[in-house]
Design a protein around this motif. Sequence first.
Motif, PDB file in Angstrom:
ATOM      1  N   GLY A  65      47.005  36.905  34.037  1.00 41.14           N
ATOM      2  CA  GLY A  65      46.233  36.404  35.165  1.00 41.14           C
ATOM      3  C   GLY A  65      44.825  36.937  35.258  1.00 41.14           C
ATOM      4  N   ASP A  66      44.421  37.768  34.292  1.00 39.94           N
ATOM      5  CA  ASP A  66      43.086  38.358  34.350  1.00 39.94           C
ATOM      6  C   ASP A  66      41.988  37.326  34.135  1.00 39.94           C
ATOM      7  OD1 ASP A  66      41.468  40.930  34.411  1.00 39.94           O
ATOM      8  OD2 ASP A  66      40.845  40.146  32.462  1.00 39.94           O
ATOM      9  N   PHE A  67      42.340  36.180  33.588  1.00 41.07           N
ATOM     10  CA  PHE A  67      41.351  35.126  33.333  1.00 41.07           C
ATOM     11  C   PHE A  67      40.687  34.629  34.615  1.00 41.07           C
ATOM     12  CE2 PHE A  67      45.038  32.712  34.540  1.00 41.07           C
ATOM     13  CZ  PHE A  67      44.544  31.584  35.161  1.00 41.07           C
ATOM     14  N   ALA A  68      41.314  34.891  35.764  1.00 41.80           N
ATOM     15  CA  ALA A  68      40.780  34.422  37.050  1.00 41.80           C
ATOM     16  C   ALA A  68      40.168  35.549  37.863  1.00 41.80           C
ATOM     17  CB  ALA A  68      41.882  33.742  37.850  1.00 41.80           C
ATOM     18  N   SER A  69      39.834  36.667  37.200  1.00 42.62           N
ATOM     19  CA  SER A  69      39.298  37.842  37.911  1.00 42.62           C
ATOM     20  C   SER A  69      37.892  38.186  37.438  1.00 42.62           C
ATOM     21  CB  SER A  69      40.234  39.045  37.709  1.00 42.62           C
ATOM     22  OG  SER A  69      41.523  38.770  38.202  1.00 42.62           O
ATOM     23  N   SER A  70      37.040  37.197  37.410  1.00 43.70           N
ATOM     24  CA  SER A  70      35.691  37.415  36.885  1.00 43.70           C
ATOM     25  C   SER A  70      34.780  38.170  37.847  1.00 43.70           C
ATOM     26  CB  SER A  70      35.051  36.067  36.529  1.00 43.70           C
ATOM     27  OG  SER A  70      33.829  36.246  35.851  1.00 43.70           O
ATOM     28  N   PHE A  71      34.984  37.974  39.143  1.00 40.19           N
ATOM     29  CA  PHE A  71      34.063  38.571  40.126  1.00 40.19           C
ATOM     30  C   PHE A  71      34.705  39.775  40.802  1.00 40.19           C
ATOM     31  CE2 PHE A  71      31.961  38.998  44.231  1.00 40.19           C
ATOM     32  CZ  PHE A  71      30.632  38.913  43.865  1.00 40.19           C
ATOM     33  N   PHE A  72      34.003  40.932  40.805  1.00 37.28           N
ATOM     34  CA  PHE A  72      32.802  41.126  40.024  1.00 37.28           C
ATOM     35  C   PHE A  72      33.101  42.054  38.868  1.00 37.28           C
ATOM     36  CE2 PHE A  72      32.745  43.743  43.836  1.00 37.28           C
ATOM     37  CZ  PHE A  72      32.563  45.040  43.382  1.00 37.28           C
ATOM     38  N   SER A  73      32.163  42.294  37.985  1.00 35.50           N
ATOM     39  CA  SER A  73      32.410  43.003  36.735  1.00 35.50           C
ATOM     40  C   SER A  73      32.793  44.465  36.952  1.00 35.50           C
ATOM     41  CB  SER A  73      31.161  42.936  35.855  1.00 35.50           C
ATOM     42  OG  SER A  73      31.286  43.789  34.739  1.00 35.50           O
ATOM     43  N   GLY A  74      33.995  44.811  36.489  1.00 36.40           N
ATOM     44  CA  GLY A  74      34.443  46.198  36.591  1.00 36.40           C
ATOM     45  C   GLY A  74      33.696  47.108  35.627  1.00 36.40           C
ATOM     46  N   HIS A  75      33.467  46.638  34.406  1.00 35.53           N
ATOM     47  CA  HIS A  75      32.728  47.441  33.434  1.00 35.53           C
ATOM     48  C   HIS A  75      31.327  47.774  33.956  1.00 35.53           C
ATOM     49  CE1 HIS A  75      35.913  46.453  30.626  1.00 35.53           C
ATOM     50  NE2 HIS A  75      35.309  47.105  29.639  1.00 35.53           N
ATOM     51  N   SER A  76      30.646  46.776  34.502  1.00 36.61           N
ATOM     52  CA  SER A  76      29.298  47.013  35.019  1.00 36.61           C
ATOM     53  C   SER A  76      29.319  47.959  36.211  1.00 36.61           C
ATOM     54  CB  SER A  76      28.650  45.679  35.424  1.00 36.61           C
ATOM     55  OG  SER A  76      28.551  44.812  34.321  1.00 36.61           O
ATOM     56  N   THR A  77      30.302  47.795  37.080  1.00 34.48           N
ATOM     57  CA  THR A  77      30.407  48.660  38.252  1.00 34.48           C
ATOM     58  C   THR A  77      30.572  50.111  37.852  1.00 34.48           C
ATOM     59  OG1 THR A  77      31.447  46.883  39.529  1.00 34.48           O
ATOM     60  CG2 THR A  77      31.710  49.119  40.368  1.00 34.48           C
ATOM     61  N   MET A  78      31.538  50.379  36.984  1.00 32.81           N
ATOM     62  CA  MET A  78      31.814  51.758  36.594  1.00 32.81           C
ATOM     63  C   MET A  78      30.683  52.334  35.736  1.00 32.81           C
ATOM     64  SD  MET A  78      34.524  51.975  38.273  1.00 32.81           S
ATOM     65  CE  MET A  78      35.117  53.607  37.858  1.00 32.81           C
ATOM     66  N   ALA A  79      30.076  51.492  34.893  1.00 38.91           N
ATOM     67  CA  ALA A  79      28.982  51.964  34.043  1.00 38.91           C
ATOM     68  C   ALA A  79      27.777  52.383  34.887  1.00 38.91           C
ATOM     69  CB  ALA A  79      28.577  50.869  33.056  1.00 38.91           C
ATOM     70  N   PHE A  80      27.400  51.551  35.840  1.00 33.95           N
ATOM     71  CA  PHE A  80      26.242  51.884  36.675  1.00 33.95           C
ATOM     72  C   PHE A  80      26.562  52.994  37.670  1.00 33.95           C
ATOM     73  CE2 PHE A  80      24.446  48.021  34.970  1.00 33.95           C
ATOM     74  CZ  PHE A  80      23.084  48.275  34.974  1.00 33.95           C
ATOM     75  N   ALA A  81      27.814  53.105  38.100  1.00 36.76           N
ATOM     76  CA  ALA A  81      28.195  54.226  38.967  1.00 36.76           C
ATOM     77  C   ALA A  81      28.017  55.542  38.228  1.00 36.76           C
ATOM     78  CB  ALA A  81      29.639  54.063  39.435  1.00 36.76           C
ATOM     79  N   SER A  82      28.457  55.588  36.979  1.00 38.13           N
ATOM     80  CA  SER A  82      28.315  56.798  36.169  1.00 38.13           C
ATOM     81  C   SER A  82      26.852  57.100  35.873  1.00 38.13           C
ATOM     82  CB  SER A  82      29.088  56.649  34.854  1.00 38.13           C
ATOM     83  OG  SER A  82      30.464  56.524  35.085  1.00 38.13           O
ATOM     84  N   ALA A  83      26.085  56.063  35.525  1.00 37.06           N
ATOM     85  CA  ALA A  83      24.669  56.256  35.214  1.00 37.06           C
ATOM     86  C   ALA A  83      23.901  56.741  36.431  1.00 37.06           C
ATOM     87  CB  ALA A  83      24.070  54.946  34.695  1.00 37.06           C
ATOM     88  N   SER A  84      24.171  56.147  37.577  1.00 34.79           N
ATOM     89  CA  SER A  84      23.485  56.539  38.802  1.00 34.79           C
ATOM     90  C   SER A  84      23.862  57.958  39.211  1.00 34.79           C
ATOM     91  CB  SER A  84      23.835  55.559  39.930  1.00 34.79           C
ATOM     92  OG  SER A  84      23.158  55.881  41.119  1.00 34.79           O
ATOM     93  N   PHE A  85      25.148  58.280  39.119  1.00 38.27           N
ATOM     94  CA  PHE A  85      25.610  59.624  39.459  1.00 38.27           C
ATOM     95  C   PHE A  85      24.957  60.661  38.551  1.00 38.27           C
ATOM     96  CE2 PHE A  85      28.371  63.243  38.823  1.00 38.27           C
ATOM     97  CZ  PHE A  85      28.716  63.612  40.115  1.00 38.27           C
ATOM     98  N   LEU A  86      24.992  60.418  37.239  1.00 41.46           N
ATOM     99  CA  LEU A  86      24.409  61.363  36.290  1.00 41.46           C
ATOM    100  C   LEU A  86      22.912  61.536  36.530  1.00 41.46           C
ATOM    101  CD1 LEU A  86      24.508  63.139  33.752  1.00 41.46           C
ATOM    102  CD2 LEU A  86      24.218  61.055  32.385  1.00 41.46           C
TER     103      LEU A  86
END
Length: 289
Positions: free
Chosen positions: A183-204
């Motif tokens: 069922g992951d095909f219907a879970s496009s919004f919003f991007s988990g990879h982008s969320t976690m990547a920018f959270a880590s970048a912003s925190f660092l």
Amino acid sequence: MNLKKILLALAVSVVVCIQSFPSSAVIVSGGDSALLGYSESDCSSKNPFELSFAKEFALLGIGIALSGSDLILDNMMHVNRQKYDGEIYDKDDVNAFDRFFMHGYSKSLHAVSNITLASLLVSPALLAPLSDRSLWLTEGIMYAETLLIANGLKELTKLCVTRIRPYMYYGMDSAPEDKIADGDFASSFFSGHSTMAFASASFLSYTFCSLFPDSSMKIPVVAGSFSLAALTAVLRVLGGNHFATDVITGAVVGSSVGFLVPFLHRTHGNGSCVQIAPSAMGVSVRIGL
């Protein structure tokens, strides 16, 4: 990438550490003393960040509630689990902005985006050898809160919003069968990879600049971390996993959480600080100047 169980286990271990401190104590990260007292004057500590039981109870509580709710709703109750019924999706149904950037599925780009995300998730560990050992607990707890809150926000949103991923518009021959099956095909919004990547970048970035304000490495750290986060987001679009608006939203949410969590722990030389505490109405926030 499913980080929910790992994040929840990390949070529980952090909570156990915090519970060893008195509930009214202020935990200051720095020097040889961890508990300096109970008054507002503690906010004038020379160290850039501090912990307090009430603040961590509130932030960790929010993070655990968000990520924990998703574990229950998704893994146990299977809320909003979509089943593919053979529908053929038309690209013309996608808004013009997202349609311009959308791509079909690429397994190799998907794998590379996992690698760039993993690199960012472990990047705050670079702070440990650079900072005093007395700062490690503070940095670890703040980062755990950041990951839990960011993860919970994006996962719960995915449960509430049904959006078909771009690769479904290019035919079933190239679409990943496992993602369609679960069922992951219907879970496009919003991007988990982008969320976690920018959270880590912003925190660092924020934490590094606060800990080492005179360092010549500030620009490379900020530019490098956000560039890697941006690359992760681009790969999610080029790999057909997300629309441009998915990764933009993830970048905004992740960056906001990655900044706000350490900011709420910040103490300033002029005695100002941010205080968070449970209240009868929920959670109270006070900024002292």
